[in-house]
Design a protein around this motif. Sequence first.
Motif, PDB file in Angstrom:
ATOM      1  N   PRO A 635       0.815  -1.214   0.000  1.00  0.00           N
ATOM      2  CA  PRO A 635       0.000   0.000   0.000  1.00  0.00           C
ATOM      3  C   PRO A 635       0.852   1.268   0.000  1.00  0.00           C
ATOM      4  CG  PRO A 635      -0.676  -1.529   1.735  1.00  0.00           C
ATOM      5  CD  PRO A 635       0.649  -1.992   1.230  1.00  0.00           C
ATOM      6  N   CYS A 636       2.135   1.124   0.345  1.00  0.00           N
ATOM      7  CA  CYS A 636       3.063   2.247   0.340  1.00  0.00           C
ATOM      8  C   CYS A 636       3.976   2.140  -0.879  1.00  0.00           C
ATOM      9  CB  CYS A 636       3.872   2.270   1.631  1.00  0.00           C
ATOM     10  SG  CYS A 636       2.835   2.451   3.116  1.00  0.00           S
ATOM     11  N   LEU A 637       4.902   3.084  -1.030  1.00  0.00           N
ATOM     12  CA  LEU A 637       5.735   3.093  -2.233  1.00  0.00           C
ATOM     13  C   LEU A 637       7.147   3.544  -1.913  1.00  0.00           C
ATOM     14  CD1 LEU A 637       5.648   2.643  -5.323  1.00  0.00           C
ATOM     15  CD2 LEU A 637       5.135   5.080  -5.559  1.00  0.00           C
ATOM     16  N   ASP A 638       8.109   2.731  -2.304  1.00  0.00           N
ATOM     17  CA  ASP A 638       9.526   3.061  -2.183  1.00  0.00           C
ATOM     18  C   ASP A 638      10.037   3.445  -3.555  1.00  0.00           C
ATOM     19  OD1 ASP A 638      12.253   3.172  -1.865  1.00  0.00           O
ATOM     20  OD2 ASP A 638      12.436   1.253  -0.813  1.00  0.00           O
ATOM     21  N   LEU A 639      10.324   4.727  -3.756  1.00  0.00           N
ATOM     22  CA  LEU A 639      10.740   5.211  -5.071  1.00  0.00           C
ATOM     23  C   LEU A 639      12.154   4.771  -5.440  1.00  0.00           C
ATOM     24  CD1 LEU A 639       9.290   8.856  -4.970  1.00  0.00           C
ATOM     25  CD2 LEU A 639       8.305   6.818  -6.050  1.00  0.00           C
ATOM     26  N   SER A 640      12.844   4.100  -4.536  1.00  0.00           N
ATOM     27  CA  SER A 640      14.164   3.560  -4.869  1.00  0.00           C
ATOM     28  C   SER A 640      14.077   2.106  -5.308  1.00  0.00           C
ATOM     29  CB  SER A 640      15.116   3.671  -3.666  1.00  0.00           C
ATOM     30  OG  SER A 640      14.716   2.800  -2.621  1.00  0.00           O
ATOM     31  N   ARG A 641      12.857   1.552  -5.309  1.00  0.00           N
ATOM     32  CA  ARG A 641      12.646   0.160  -5.735  1.00  0.00           C
ATOM     33  C   ARG A 641      11.421   0.104  -6.630  1.00  0.00           C
ATOM     34  NH1 ARG A 641      15.373  -3.936  -3.107  1.00  0.00           N
ATOM     35  NH2 ARG A 641      13.627  -5.405  -3.031  1.00  0.00           N
ATOM     36  N   LEU A 642      11.593   0.678  -7.847  1.00  0.00           N
ATOM     37  CA  LEU A 642      10.521   0.711  -8.835  1.00  0.00           C
ATOM     38  C   LEU A 642      10.846  -0.207 -10.001  1.00  0.00           C
ATOM     39  CD1 LEU A 642       9.515   4.483  -9.166  1.00  0.00           C
ATOM     40  CD2 LEU A 642       8.366   2.688  -7.877  1.00  0.00           C
ATOM     41  N   ASP A 643       9.799  -0.652 -10.676  1.00  0.00           N
ATOM     42  CA  ASP A 643       9.974  -1.503 -11.843  1.00  0.00           C
ATOM     43  C   ASP A 643      10.903  -0.850 -12.859  1.00  0.00           C
ATOM     44  OD1 ASP A 643       8.579  -3.930 -13.395  1.00  0.00           O
ATOM     45  OD2 ASP A 643       8.876  -2.258 -14.775  1.00  0.00           O
ATOM     46  N   LYS A 644      11.855  -1.630 -13.334  1.00  0.00           N
ATOM     47  CA  LYS A 644      12.848  -1.109 -14.278  1.00  0.00           C
ATOM     48  C   LYS A 644      12.196  -0.558 -15.542  1.00  0.00           C
ATOM     49  CE  LYS A 644      17.323  -2.471 -16.250  1.00  0.00           C
ATOM     50  NZ  LYS A 644      18.272  -3.617 -16.407  1.00  0.00           N
ATOM     51  N   GLY A 645      11.102  -1.201 -15.983  1.00  0.00           N
ATOM     52  CA  GLY A 645      10.390  -0.731 -17.169  1.00  0.00           C
ATOM     53  C   GLY A 645       9.761   0.627 -16.960  1.00  0.00           C
ATOM     54  N   LEU A 646       9.191   0.863 -15.781  1.00  0.00           N
ATOM     55  CA  LEU A 646       8.617   2.168 -15.460  1.00  0.00           C
ATOM     56  C   LEU A 646       9.699   3.244 -15.458  1.00  0.00           C
ATOM     57  CD1 LEU A 646       6.509   4.182 -14.415  1.00  0.00           C
ATOM     58  CD2 LEU A 646       6.818   3.218 -12.118  1.00  0.00           C
ATOM     59  N   ALA A 647      10.831   2.942 -14.825  1.00  0.00           N
ATOM     60  CA  ALA A 647      11.931   3.919 -14.776  1.00  0.00           C
ATOM     61  C   ALA A 647      12.413   4.265 -16.177  1.00  0.00           C
ATOM     62  CB  ALA A 647      13.080   3.359 -13.932  1.00  0.00           C
ATOM     63  N   ALA A 648      12.517   3.254 -17.040  1.00  0.00           N
ATOM     64  CA  ALA A 648      12.969   3.493 -18.421  1.00  0.00           C
ATOM     65  C   ALA A 648      11.969   4.363 -19.167  1.00  0.00           C
ATOM     66  CB  ALA A 648      13.164   2.162 -19.142  1.00  0.00           C
ATOM     67  N   LEU A 649      10.681   4.126 -18.937  1.00  0.00           N
ATOM     68  CA  LEU A 649       9.632   4.907 -19.608  1.00  0.00           C
ATOM     69  C   LEU A 649       9.643   6.363 -19.139  1.00  0.00           C
ATOM     70  CD1 LEU A 649       7.424   4.350 -21.694  1.00  0.00           C
ATOM     71  CD2 LEU A 649       5.854   3.891 -19.791  1.00  0.00           C
ATOM     72  N   VAL A 650       9.836   6.567 -17.845  1.00  0.00           N
ATOM     73  CA  VAL A 650       9.926   7.930 -17.294  1.00  0.00           C
ATOM     74  C   VAL A 650      11.066   8.688 -17.946  1.00  0.00           C
ATOM     75  CG1 VAL A 650      10.571   9.216 -15.209  1.00  0.00           C
ATOM     76  CG2 VAL A 650       8.813   7.425 -15.090  1.00  0.00           C
ATOM     77  N   ARG A 651      12.192   8.005 -18.094  1.00  0.00           N
ATOM     78  CA  ARG A 651      13.367   8.639 -18.712  1.00  0.00           C
ATOM     79  C   ARG A 651      13.130   8.887 -20.203  1.00  0.00           C
ATOM     80  NH1 ARG A 651      16.500   4.975 -17.312  1.00  0.00           N
ATOM     81  NH2 ARG A 651      17.202   5.782 -15.301  1.00  0.00           N
ATOM     82  N   GLU A 652      12.573   7.902 -20.876  1.00  0.00           N
ATOM     83  CA  GLU A 652      12.361   7.977 -22.327  1.00  0.00           C
ATOM     84  C   GLU A 652      11.361   9.072 -22.701  1.00  0.00           C
ATOM     85  OE1 GLU A 652       9.697   5.209 -25.148  1.00  0.00           O
ATOM     86  OE2 GLU A 652      11.324   4.134 -24.125  1.00  0.00           O
ATOM     87  N   ARG A 653      10.289   9.206 -21.914  1.00  0.00           N
ATOM     88  CA  ARG A 653       9.246  10.190 -22.223  1.00  0.00           C
ATOM     89  C   ARG A 653       9.540  11.576 -21.644  1.00  0.00           C
ATOM     90  NH1 ARG A 653       4.397   8.264 -24.748  1.00  0.00           N
ATOM     91  NH2 ARG A 653       5.024   6.293 -25.690  1.00  0.00           N
ATOM     92  N   GLY A 654      10.607  11.692 -20.855  1.00  0.00           N
ATOM     93  CA  GLY A 654      10.956  12.992 -20.287  1.00  0.00           C
ATOM     94  C   GLY A 654       9.912  13.515 -19.322  1.00  0.00           C
ATOM     95  N   ALA A 655       9.447  12.676 -18.432  1.00  0.00           N
ATOM     96  CA  ALA A 655       8.412  13.078 -17.476  1.00  0.00           C
ATOM     97  C   ALA A 655       8.855  14.293 -16.667  1.00  0.00           C
ATOM     98  CB  ALA A 655       8.083  11.910 -16.545  1.00  0.00           C
ATOM     99  N   ASP A 656       7.961  15.287 -16.546  1.00  0.00           N
ATOM    100  CA  ASP A 656       8.312  16.504 -15.812  1.00  0.00           C
ATOM    101  C   ASP A 656       7.299  16.838 -14.715  1.00  0.00           C
ATOM    102  OD1 ASP A 656       6.218  17.206 -17.397  1.00  0.00           O
ATOM    103  OD2 ASP A 656       7.271  18.769 -18.516  1.00  0.00           O
ATOM    104  N   LEU A 657       6.374  15.943 -14.430  1.00  0.00           N
ATOM    105  CA  LEU A 657       5.444  16.085 -13.313  1.00  0.00           C
ATOM    106  C   LEU A 657       5.165  14.696 -12.755  1.00  0.00           C
ATOM    107  CD1 LEU A 657       3.298  17.586 -11.548  1.00  0.00           C
ATOM    108  CD2 LEU A 657       1.664  17.171 -13.401  1.00  0.00           C
ATOM    109  N   VAL A 658       5.301  14.531 -11.439  1.00  0.00           N
ATOM    110  CA  VAL A 658       4.992  13.266 -10.774  1.00  0.00           C
ATOM    111  C   VAL A 658       3.829  13.510  -9.820  1.00  0.00           C
ATOM    112  CG1 VAL A 658       5.811  11.486  -9.171  1.00  0.00           C
ATOM    113  CG2 VAL A 658       7.339  12.357 -10.956  1.00  0.00           C
ATOM    114  N   VAL A 659       2.756  12.755  -9.997  1.00  0.00           N
ATOM    115  CA  VAL A 659       1.593  12.832  -9.107  1.00  0.00           C
ATOM    116  C   VAL A 659       1.560  11.536  -8.298  1.00  0.00           C
ATOM    117  CG1 VAL A 659      -0.898  13.101  -8.933  1.00  0.00           C
ATOM    118  CG2 VAL A 659       0.352  14.231 -10.794  1.00  0.00           C
ATOM    119  N   ILE A 660       1.602  11.663  -6.975  1.00  0.00           N
ATOM    120  CA  ILE A 660       1.561  10.499  -6.087  1.00  0.00           C
ATOM    121  C   ILE A 660       0.259  10.582  -5.302  1.00  0.00           C
ATOM    122  CG2 ILE A 660       2.733   9.209  -4.268  1.00  0.00           C
ATOM    123  CD1 ILE A 660       5.316  10.594  -5.077  1.00  0.00           C
TER     124      ILE A 660
END
Length: 710
Positions: A635-660
Motif C-alpha cells: 500500500p506504500c511506495l519506495d521510489l528507490s525500488r521501482l519496476d525497471k520498465g517504469l523507470a525506463a519509460l519515465v526517462r524515455e518520455r521525459g516526465a516533468d510532473l509526478v503525481v503520487i
Amino acid sequence: MAECGASGSGSSGDSLDKSITLPPDEIFRNLENAKRFAIDIGGSLTKLAYYSTVQHKVAKVRSFDHSGKDTEREHEPPYEISVQEEITARLHFIKFENTYIEACLDFIKDHLVNTETKVIQATGGGAYKFKDLIEEKLRLKVDKEDVMTCLIKGCNFVLKNIPHEAFVYQKDSDPEFRFQTNHPHIFPYLLVNIGSGVSIVKVETEDRFEWVGGSSIGGGTFWGLGALLTKTKKFDELLHLASRGQHSNVDMLVRDVYGGAHQTLGLSGNLIASSFGKSATADQEFSKEDMAKSLLHMISNDIGQLACLHARLHSLDRVYFGGFFIRGHPVTMRTITYSINFFSKGEVQALFLRHEGYLGAIGAFLKGAEQDNPNQYSWGENYAGSSGLMSASPELGPAQRARSGTFDLLEMDRLERPLVDLPLLLDPPSYVPDTVDLTDDALARKYWLTCFEEALDGVVKRAVASQPDSVDAAERAEKFRQKYWNKLQTLRQQPFAYGTLTVRSLLDTREHCLNEFNFPDPYSKVKQRENGVALRSKEEVTRKTLARGFLQRVASEIKDNSGIDIILGVFPFVRELLLRGTEVILACNSGPALNDVTHSESLIVAERIAGMDPVVHSALQEERLLLVQTGSSSPCLDLSRLDKGLAALVRERGADLVVIEGMGRAVHTNYHAALRCESLKLAVIKNAWLAERLGGRLFSVIFKYEVPAE
C-alpha cells in the motif's frame, strides 16, 4: 487504504524435534522443492542455504466477453476473478549451532525429494572438518569455495537487496539501532570480518577486492581467554557475563593514572589506560562478569583501532563489520563504534549488518548459482519467514537470546522484475521513503501497533470471505492471525527487528503473512464490487460534471482505493491532463495490497472507460496514456525500488510532473520525497488519529504541490 491497514520420522528427526522449539518442517521449509544447496560452517555455527521453488496462490482478473448488449450486463461484475497456482523462487538461510549439524543433515536427507542436486557448495573452516559427514548424509559432493570470495559476494548481495540491512549503533539513543537506507552505489568499502581472528578486506567493485590486513586477536581470543578466566565454555554465556560486568573494576583508567590532572591533558578520565591493569596490583578476586567485560572491551577496542587505521590508509569512510563475534551484541558494537569514532575523529563510520552471520553462506550459494545469474534479479526479504534482528539486551540470558530454540531464519523471495531508482529522485542516496520512523516515535509506535492488532479480526474475516469455496480457509486464516500477532509482539519488544519500523513495514509484514497462508488478495471481491458500482456511476454522469465534481465526490463518497477512487477520481484527472495535451503514464501496483487497484485491474477498468470516453480511447490508441506497473505489492511506495520498465519509460518520455496519490504512497511514504521535477502529492486522511496529529479532521484532504528549487 481505509483500514489499519487492515516432522521427520526416525531417531534423527525425533532428536531434532526435542532440541528446538519450532517443528523442523517450519525451519527447513520447502525442502521437497529444494534445487541447490550451500553451507558455511564456522567454529561454532553452521549456516545452511538452499534455493527452492514455492507454489502459492495468486488472484488473477480477466475481462468478461461482452459480445451481447449492455443491458444484459447491467449488474454483472466488470471482470471475473480466479485464484491460480504460481511458482516463484525463494532463498532459504538457516543458522544453527554445530551441535545440531548431524541431526539437521539427517532431517534434510529424509525430506529431500529433488534428486537432480548433485553438489553442495561449502565454505568456512568446517567445510573441511565436516566434508565426509556432509557427503555421507546428503550424498552430495562437497565443492569447497574460497572463504573471502564468499564473504564479499554475500555482503554485496545483502547491501543491494535488503533495505535497512546496515545500521550504526548509538549507545545513548532510543532505539540504539539507526538503519541506513539502501545506497545505490555501495562501493568502495572496507569489510572487517571477525571470526576466530580478524580479516580486513578492501572492496572496490563486485569482483575486485583485496585482503589488506588482519589480526590473530579476534573472536577466538575472546572465547579462549574468556574460558580460561571464567571457566565458561559457551560463547553466548561469555557475552552474557560481559553485559553484566564493570570493566573499571579490572581496567586501569586514565583517572587512575593521572588523578585530576587528566583534564589538563584534554583526556577523559574514563578512558582505558591499561586493560586488566588493576589485576597486577590489586589484592582481591575479580568477578567473572568484570573480567569478561574487560576482555570484551580490550579486543573490541583493538579491532576498532585496527579497522580505523586501514580505513584511513585506503581513504575509505565506511567500514562494515561481520563475523560471529558481533552477534548483535550491544557492548561489542558500542566499543567498536567508540573506537572508530575516537581514532578517526568522526570521519569513519562503523556499520553493522542485520544478517552478518549469513554472508559466507549467501556467497557460497551465489558461487554455485552463477549459471542462473541470480544478480540479474531483485530480491526481497520475506518477513513472514525471517527471524529478524534479535535484541541482545543485558537483561536477556543465553536461553532467552535464542530466537526459535537455537535456529535463526532468513528467507528472500525473487521478485518478478528488476527494481531500480526513480530517475527523477533529486538525491537517491539521501532519499528516505518513510515519513515517520516508529522506532524513534514511541507514541506513534504504540498507536500503530495497537491499531494493527485491533484490525486483525477484520482482516481474518475478509480473508475467509475472499475464498468462500475453500474448505480450509478459516483454518488458514487463524494461522495467519497467530503468525502476524506474534510478529507484532516481537516488534513491540524489538522494534528494530526488521530494520526501521514504519507503517510501511507493518503493512508489508501483514501482506507477507497473508501470502504465506495463501490469501493473495483478501480484498479482491470488494474491489470487484466497488469497481462495478463506480463504472455504472460513470455511465450515468456527464464527463463535464464528473471532472468539476471530483473533489466533492472524494470528500463525501470515497470508500477505498479501487472503485470510486480510481474511476471517479483518478481517471477524470487523467482525462483533464490528456485534454491539455499532456502525456500520462499511469502506474499501479504489480500485485495486490489491501484495496489498492492493481495493474491488471487498471487495464480492465481503462478498457471499460475507453468504451464510454473517446478522449481516453484515443489516448490509449495513440499511446499518450500508458498503463504500467510500479513493481510494488504494498500500500506504500519506495521510489528507490521501482519496476525497471517504469523507470525506463519515465526517462524515455521525459516526465516533468509526478503525481503520487493515496495515503500510503503520499503520506506514510514520500511526503518529504524531493524530486527533480514538479510533484503533486494527494491523499484523503482516512485515519482519525493521524488526522488529528496532522492538525486536521477525518477525511481531510492533503494537496501538496512542490516545485524543485533552482
